[in-house]
Write an enzyme that holds these catalytic residues in place. Structure first.
Site, short mmCIF file in Angstrom:
data_model
loop_
_atom_site.label_atom_id
_atom_site.label_comp_id
_atom_site.label_asym_id
_atom_site.label_seq_id
_atom_site.Cartn_x
_atom_site.Cartn_y
_atom_site.Cartn_z
N GLY B 14 31.07 32.71 -7.44
CA GLY B 14 30.17 33.12 -8.50
C GLY B 14 30.96 34.05 -9.42
O GLY B 14 32.04 34.48 -9.06
N CYS B 15 30.47 34.34 -10.61
CA CYS B 15 31.32 35.09 -11.53
C CYS B 15 30.55 35.72 -12.68
O CYS B 15 29.38 35.45 -12.89
CB CYS B 15 32.34 34.16 -12.18
SG CYS B 15 33.41 33.37 -11.00
N ALA B 16 31.29 36.59 -13.40
CA ALA B 16 30.84 37.08 -14.70
C ALA B 16 31.84 36.61 -15.74
O ALA B 16 33.04 36.58 -15.47
CB ALA B 16 30.79 38.60 -14.69
#
Lengths: 417, 373, 493, 157
Positions: B14-16
């Site tokens: 998952g990430c920003a």
């Protein structure tokens, strides 16, 4: 539209159905001349044989006339004022009509004999006849039935059931002369005799003596506790005749069931019915015809133009456990095919490529199709009937041409029933 | 414990993501993008962060700027031999870094400004870009311990295994000025001990930051492999970069068509014969699964969501700036008052271009689904 | 003839306390197993093929069919089946015939492949809430723009009905399948028996076959189709021609095939105008010219040992669709030895061919259709993940129509009205019912595939195609894993 | 309201007859009970003609001759248009049998009265024949609306 129907029998019921099919609003008035209200005549023999079981003699549910918004008047018509279109009733009333249907039915025919007016001599036609008989008969009495038409044989059967000893006297050479052939009648005769009905054919009532004695033309003298007269019927044409309508053996109606007066129609036992096969007009006092005539007359009174081709003589009767089916009339020169096995019997009259008559005893399944073949005068080669009686005559084995008509008809919906 | 490298195992994450573009081409410091991505700390877990910066090397604008990571000196000497054989190196230096206690063991980071040798191009019968792609593939998959972090003009990727703000500090990005920054904070579900695995992924001028997981990875990858791409990193993002390269550079498609391939219109809504054809032809390049990506190149950036919008993406404008981020708060952090802020629908791209600058991001758009300022 | 040593294979058991002697079994058994003599029911077990027609229709549930309790001394080399086959050949002196597909217990690779699903890191998709696309296009996808697009066929789901010729199966089977294909937006296949004029209206869903016998091939045939398929071979009998016995060539079949009625219809083993790959290229080009380059041309080959090289050749010869029929593919009639011992599994062939075509960079020129033994939606998903664009089903479709796999198709006495042209038997398959059942099957599989894809977090089948990462092998050796191009269960990545 | 069978798909298996028989006379569709403990009669005839089997059953005619000819009012039509016989009123004159051109009504073997198709009105379920036809050859005939009487066409009009 004001419809007035004289009579409350099957033809009247048919007429109400015919009218209501096309006209939901017209006023319908039915004159019911029966003291007991409308009932179905063929049931009287059943009533006699088992008055408790067969107490209900109605043809349609009690609600029938009410649901069809029919006004019932207990009266008989006595005079028609054709110009004013008014019917005078025996109770003094006058009824105006736009369309009048004469469905006055028939009465028993009478022999030209004196001394018939005895307590032990009765007709077998109305419920009153039967109720009177019901009170008079005793087990073990000797009954003689004059005439072996359907009424006669059913009366004989009912009396036998009530424990009387029954003798059936027939003027013609065999019983049920209008229905059966000599061969078939012989088989049935043997069976009925075995069952306890004595049959005297080729003889007729010559004289009636007091003390329960009668004499036949042959000179035979019979003891008779009850003498039942069942020698045929006579259409009730008096009303029509007095109004100046054309009357033959019965009221003459055209193919739309219209009498010689364009506002007056006639249907049922009172009219001359065209014979589908011979085109002769004759008295055919049969319930299915009466209903059909009534229905078509009713429809035509409401403005339709439905054509009535006529009917064929047909009979179905269950007698002492045997079922008899017959239709059509014999024609001279016809080829006749027979088939029999045990108590089953089939007789087929074929003439000029068409089925003219059949008699089926204890073979119910083929009766309907055979009648339909006669009625439609479906051309079927003689050979096929030959083959039919050579194999077992079941419904499935009926000539292919019949099934072809049925199945093809079904596809384009031209024959529904 | 054996620490697996990126590429040895496929790692979902998952990430920003964030991107800031000045549409006039005015350069600004990396402070802003660091502050923006740092505010989404919860979307990362310290196992990856990175930045792409465009316009940072104006003095070497014409050269390819190669950022290389080396695990050891041997890898450097092998790589430099290869580079020297194929390139005229104008300038080379270690990338300057600042000590940061929160950044763990770092590889050697070098940068080279280089021109491909003409004779090598002729030898191989390739154009420059094709040649460059080949080189990148060769080093990344051929030389153990070496990795090309970026290979475009006047741009660079800075990435590593730490929270993004620490990576930014480590590479001293506050000292660079760029007109376009993208950033990435990573939340992998494993502990890859290698900096090459961090985002952005780049190829030539392309850089991609990506939040999501591509379930179609297997299909996409096998399709790209037919055209010579080698997906040595086994990560979704790598595939996305290659897809952009393949479709826009090699197949010559516009950005709109490319977006309509990776986030295809559903068949039931398909009215356009051309879109249908694109789907028929490039069905294997549909990116399936949740993603939001920012693709940047020299003349702008584009952000796009998967077609049923399974990941967050917001965009905003203020004056000449276009902001794109996983979260609105991150944009507000650097620009509290905005002219406009919106959340693009699934498959609907946000495109920001630099005025009067020619580049690969050529939208050929009909203006219907472009919603940048 | 002297005593036959063949004992019955099956035994019909009638529970007398239930039997009502209605005679339905007598009327329904085309093999004349059941008899009713004067109220006495008896059976001729020798003729029973275990088609289960009587069992299914018995209103009193009085019937059961069991294996005939004939015990040979246990011998694992000379099995009862082996012995029986020798008896049969000693009786007849002929080749053993067999119907349907290879029944032997070879390893099923589908059963050794497991599927993937999403957990946490990416969301699975609920197919009831989100669109889920199974749309599949078949054909050459290398056109350079939409204007130069090569003819493509769009399917609603990647499952088509495989070739079964009219003659080998009844017209009602074709009617059922064509209607189901129409309703489901997919294709059905005429097989090599021509296209009955009644079915011209289903032309947009028809694959018409050009096979070695060239039966029923005429301009209207080629025109009334969506795809033209050149049949080189079929999985049940690679390298073998076809033989429709004269008894099955009814007037209608004859008219459709353009051959004399009641004469044997022989399909030669090879096409006598294709003796090499360049001949195939010519035929492909001929058919394209004949139909104005408007239809994709498919080539169907059986999966044999060097299938990948063959596939490469066929693609380079211009085929737009390549159908590969694995060794479990079925047939109306094949020599038993060929059916049971020739060819390779479709899973292996498919993996091999897909990889090979990708290696050669020509995978985009062709759509791959996998056939032969696809049993359920999981098989479909696995085939597509291995690299197929779509699959052909035939046995599964026939089972949906009522086939009980008695494997006696070649007798023409199919009690279920499927593999027969006898009007009294083929009437037993009401196409209304058949179409509905076949459609139900496709619908059910469609739902299941959507569920599986949703679980994987994929909403278009395109993203499953060739996506071997969605597969893991279980109980497979390294060599098999390598050929299939999948990792072992438990292997990461 | 009537049912018919598509001859092209009728197998002639006779299951309709079996289930018909079991659906009436209080057997409530239990075939075993009906045939093992009774001698039920079906109200359906299957006629083989030219290699096809025809399903001969009551057409529930619009202007039904059997109703019109019934001397005792036993033959009736219910509110759904189904023609049925009230055997408590039947006097076994068999006129209905005589006037049915399809030979549909049958003599009841067990007791006085006749047997005819009543579209399973007593059980108030789908007709047993239609429900159990293994090939769905038996269908409701949607087209036969109130088109009038063919008797009219045969004998009148």
């Amino acid at each position: 539209m004001r419809y007035l129907i004289v009579g409350s029998g099957i033809a009247a019921v048919g007429a109400v159905e015919g009218i209501r099919r096309f006209d939901r609003r017209g006023e319908i008035t039915v004159l019911d001349g029966e003291k007991r209200g409308a009932y179905t005549r063929p049931l009287i023999s059943y009533y006699l044989s088992d008055p408790i079981h067969y107490a209900d003699l109605s043809f349609r549910p009690d609600s029938f006339f009410r649901l069809n918004q029919v006004e019932m008047i207990k009266a008989r018509g006595i005079k028609i004022d054709r110009r004013a279109r008014i019917l005078n009733l025996d109770n003094g009333m006058q009824l105006a009509y736009d369309r009048l249907l004469l469905a006055c039915g028939a009465s028993p025919a009478q022999l030209e004999l004196s001394d018939l007016n005895q307590r032990w001599v009765s007709n077998f036609y109305t419920l009153e006849d039967v109720e009177r008989l019901n009170m008079n008969i005793r087990e073990g009495q000797q009954a003689v039935v004059i005439g072996s038409g359907l009424i006669g044989v059913k009366a004989a059967e009912a009396l036998l059931k009530r424990g009387l000893r029954v003798t059936l006297v027939e003027k013609a050479q065999h019983i049920l002369p209008q229905v059966l052939s000599p061969t078939a009648a012989a088989r049935l005769g043997v069976y009925l005799e075995k069952a306890g009905i004595k049959i005297i054919a080729g003889d007729e009532l010559a004289a009636v003596y007091p003390q329960h004695r009668i004499q036949l033309s042959s000179g035979t003298v019979l003891q008779s506790d009850q003498l039942i007269m069942a020698v045929g019927i006579r259409p009730n044409t008096e009303l029509a005749f007095s109004a100046g309508l054309k009357v033959g053996k019965g009221i003459v109606a055209d193919s739309y069931l219209r009498t010689s007066d364009e506002y007056i129609f006639a249907a049922g036992d009172v009219i001359e019915t065209p014979n589908l096969i011979t085109s002769n007009r004759e008295i055919m006092a049969l319930l299915p015809h009466a209903h059909r005539e009534g229905y078509l007359a009713g429809a035509n009174m409401s403005g339709q133009t439905l054509f009535y081709r006529g009917g064929v003589a047909m009979n179905s009767v269950k007698l002492q456990g045997w079922s008899l089916f017959a239709a059509g009339i014999p024609k001279p020169g016809a080829s006749i095919f027979y088939w029999q096995e045990d108590d089953k019997y089939l007789e087929i009259h074929h003439h000029q490529n068409c089925l003219q008559k059949f008699i089926a005893i204890n073979l119910p399944e083929v009766a309907g199709p055979l009648l339909s073949i006669i009625e439609t005068q479906l051309p079927i080669p003689e050979k096929m009937w030959q083959e039919y009686v050579e194999c077992y005559p079941t419904i499935a084995n009926l000539p292919a041409l019949y099934w072809q008509k049925i199945w093809k008809g079904e596809k384009n919906d031209s024959i529904e029933c | 414990m054996v620490r697996l490298k990126e590429g040895e195992v496929r790692i979902p994450s998952g990430c920003a993501i964030a991107g800031i573009l000045n549409q006039k081409g005015t350069c600004f410091s990396g402070d802003r993008i660091i502050s923006c991505i740092a505010s989404m700390r919860q979307r990362s877990n310290g196992l990856g962060g990175g930045f792409a910066a465009y316009g940072i090397y104006p003095q070497y604008e014409k050269q390819y700027a190669l950022h290389l990571y080396y695990d050891h000196e041997k890898a450097r000497s092998e790589s430099e031999t290869l580079l020297n054989r194929n390139f005229k190196i104008c300038y080379a230096e270690p990338i300057p870094v600042r000590k940061n206690s929160r950044v763990g063991e770092a590889p050697l980071a070098w940068r080279y400004f280089a021109d491909p040798r003409e004779e090598r191009l002729q030898e191989q019968g390739m154009d420059e870009e094709e040649f460059m792609v080949g080189m990148v593939m060769q080093i990344n998959s051929g030389i153990a311990g070496a990795f090309i972090a970026s290979s475009g003009h006047n741009m660079g990727a800075f990435k590593g295994m730490a929270y993004p703000e620490d990576i930014g500090d480590y590479f001293r990005l506050d000292e660079y000025r760029a007109y376009l920054w993208t950033a990435h904070g990573r939340f992998p579900t494993n502990t890859p001990g290698w900096w090459g695995g961090a985002h952005p992924f780049t190829l030539l001028d392309w850089s991609v930051v990506h939040n999501g997981e591509i379930s179609s990875y297997g299909s996409n990858r096998r399709f790209l492999e037919m055209f010579g791409y080698r997906c040595s990193l086994q990560t979704d993002t790598e595939v996305i970069a290659y897809i952009f390269d393949f479709l826009m550079r090699r197949e010559g498609l516009g950005l709109d068509d490319t977006v309509k391939i990776i986030a295809a219109t559903f068949w039931e809504d398909m009215g356009d014969r051309k879109l249908a054809w694109l789907r028929h032809r490039y069905s294997s390049l549909l990116l399936n699964g949740p993603f939001s990506i920012i693709v940047a190149t020299g003349n702008g950036m584009a952000a796009v969501n998967d077609r049923i919008k399974l990941r967050p993406l917001v965009a905003a404008c203020k004056d000449d700036f276009l902001y794109i981020s996983s979260e609105e708060a991150a944009i507000r952090k650097v620009e509290p008052v905005l002219d406009k802020l919106w959340s693009p629908s699934g498959g609907e791209p946000v495109i920001g271009l630099i005025d009067n600058k020619v580049g690969l991001l050529e939208p050929k758009l009909n203006g219907v689904f472009i919603r940048s300022a | 003839m002297a005593l036959t040593m063949l004992a019955p294979v099956f035994k019909v058991e009638r529970e007398e306390s239930r039997c009502i002697k209605c005679g339905v079994c007598v009327q329904q058994c085309a093999n004349e197993v059941h008899h009713l003599d004067n109220g006495w029911m008896w059976t001729n077990d020798e003729e029973c093929v275990a088609c289960q027609r009587c069992v299914s229709l018995c209103p009193a549930q009085a019937l059961a069919i069991k294996e005939y309790p004939l015990s040979f001394r246990v011998n694992s080399h000379w099995t009862p089946a082996t012995i029986r086959e020798i008896y049969a050949q000693a009786d007849s002196g002929g080749v053993l015939l067999a119907g349907m597909g290879n029944p032997r217990s070879y390893k099923s690779y589908f059963d050794h492949l497991l599927l993937n699903a999403s957990q946490v890191t990416n969301p699975s998709i609920d197919p009831l809430r989100e669109p889920m696309e199974l749309n599949t296009s078949l054909g050459n996808k290398t056109g350079s723009s939409e204007l130069s697009e090569k003819p493509l066929i769009s399917l609603r789901l990647p499952i088509m009905f495989s070739a079964m010729s009219f003659g080998s199966v009844s017209l009602n089977v074709h009617k059922s399948l064509s209607r189901a294909a129409y309703a489901m937006g997919t294709l059905w296949n005429t097989g090599e028996g021509g296209l009955h004029p009644d079915l011209f209206s289903y032309k947009d869903n028809a694959v018409v076959q050009v096979a070695s016998g060239r039966f029923g091939v005429h301009p209207a045939y080629l025109e009334n189709s969506a795809v033209i398929e050149i049949k080189i071979g079929q999985g049940a009998k690679p390298g073998i021609g076809g033989h429709l016995p004269g008894a099955k060539v009814s007037e209608e079949v004859a008219r459709t095939r353009m051959i004399p009625a009641w004469s044997d219809a022989i399909s030669p083993a090879p096409h006598h105008d294709i003796y090499s790959i360049e001949d195939l290229a010519q035929l492909i080009e001929t058919l394209k010219v004949a139909t104005g380059y408007k239809k994709p041309i498919a080539v169907k080959v059986a999966a044999v040992h060097n299938i990948s090289a063959i596939a490469s050749g066929v693609v380079r010869a211009g085929a737009d669709i390549l159908a590969i029929d694995g060794f479990r593919g079925a047939t109306g009639a094949a020599p038993m030895r060929i059916r049971d011992h020739v060819g390779i599994p479709i899973e292996i062939a498919l993996a091999q061919v897909d990889s090979r075509l990708r290696d050669e960079g020509i995978r985009q020129q062709v759509s791959l259709v996998a056939a032969g033994g696809i049993r359920n939606s999981a098989d479909v998903v696995k085939a597509i993940a291995l690299g197929a664009d779509a699959v052909y089903i035939a046995t599964a479709a026939l089972i949906a129509l009522g086939c009980h796999l008695c494997q006696m198709c070649f007798t023409g006495k199919c009690n279920w009205g499927i593999a027969t042209t006898r009007p009294d038997l083929s009437r037993r398959l009401n196409p209304e019912v058949g179409a509905k059942r076949a459609q139900n099957l496709l619908q059910a599989w469609e739902h299941e595939i959507k569920e599986i894809m949703g679980a994987m977090g994929i909403n278009a089948i395109d993203s499953l195609r060739g996506n071997r990462l969605m597969l893991r092998g279980i109980g497979l050796g390294p060599e098999e894993l390598k050929i299939l191009g999948v990792k072992a269960a438990g292997e990461e990545g | 309201m009537k049912i018919t069978a598509i001859p092209d798909y009728c197998l002639g298996c006779g299951l309709c007859r079996i289930y018909c028989a079991a659906a009436h006379d209080g057997f409530q569709g239990n075939v075993l009970r009906a045939f093992k403990h009774g001698s039920p009669l079906p109200r359906i005839n299957l006629i083989n003609w030219q290699g096809l089997t025809y399903f001969n059953v009551c057409r529930h005619c619009q202007d039904a001759p059997c109703i019109n000819a019934c001397i005792s009012g036993a033959m009736q039509r219910d509110e759904n248009g189904r023609v049925y016989v009230d055997n408590s009123r039947c006097v076994s004159c068999y006129t209905c049998i005589l006037v049915c051109p399809f030979g549909h009504p049958q003599v009841s073997r067990e007791r006085p009265g006749i047997l005819k198709c009543d579209l399973c009105r007593e059980s108030n379920r789908e007709p047993a024949c239609l429900k159990h036809c293994p090939n769905e050859a038996i269908i409701w005939d949607e087209e036969s609306g109130p088109t009038g009487s063919a008797k009219n066409k045969v004998h009148g009009e």
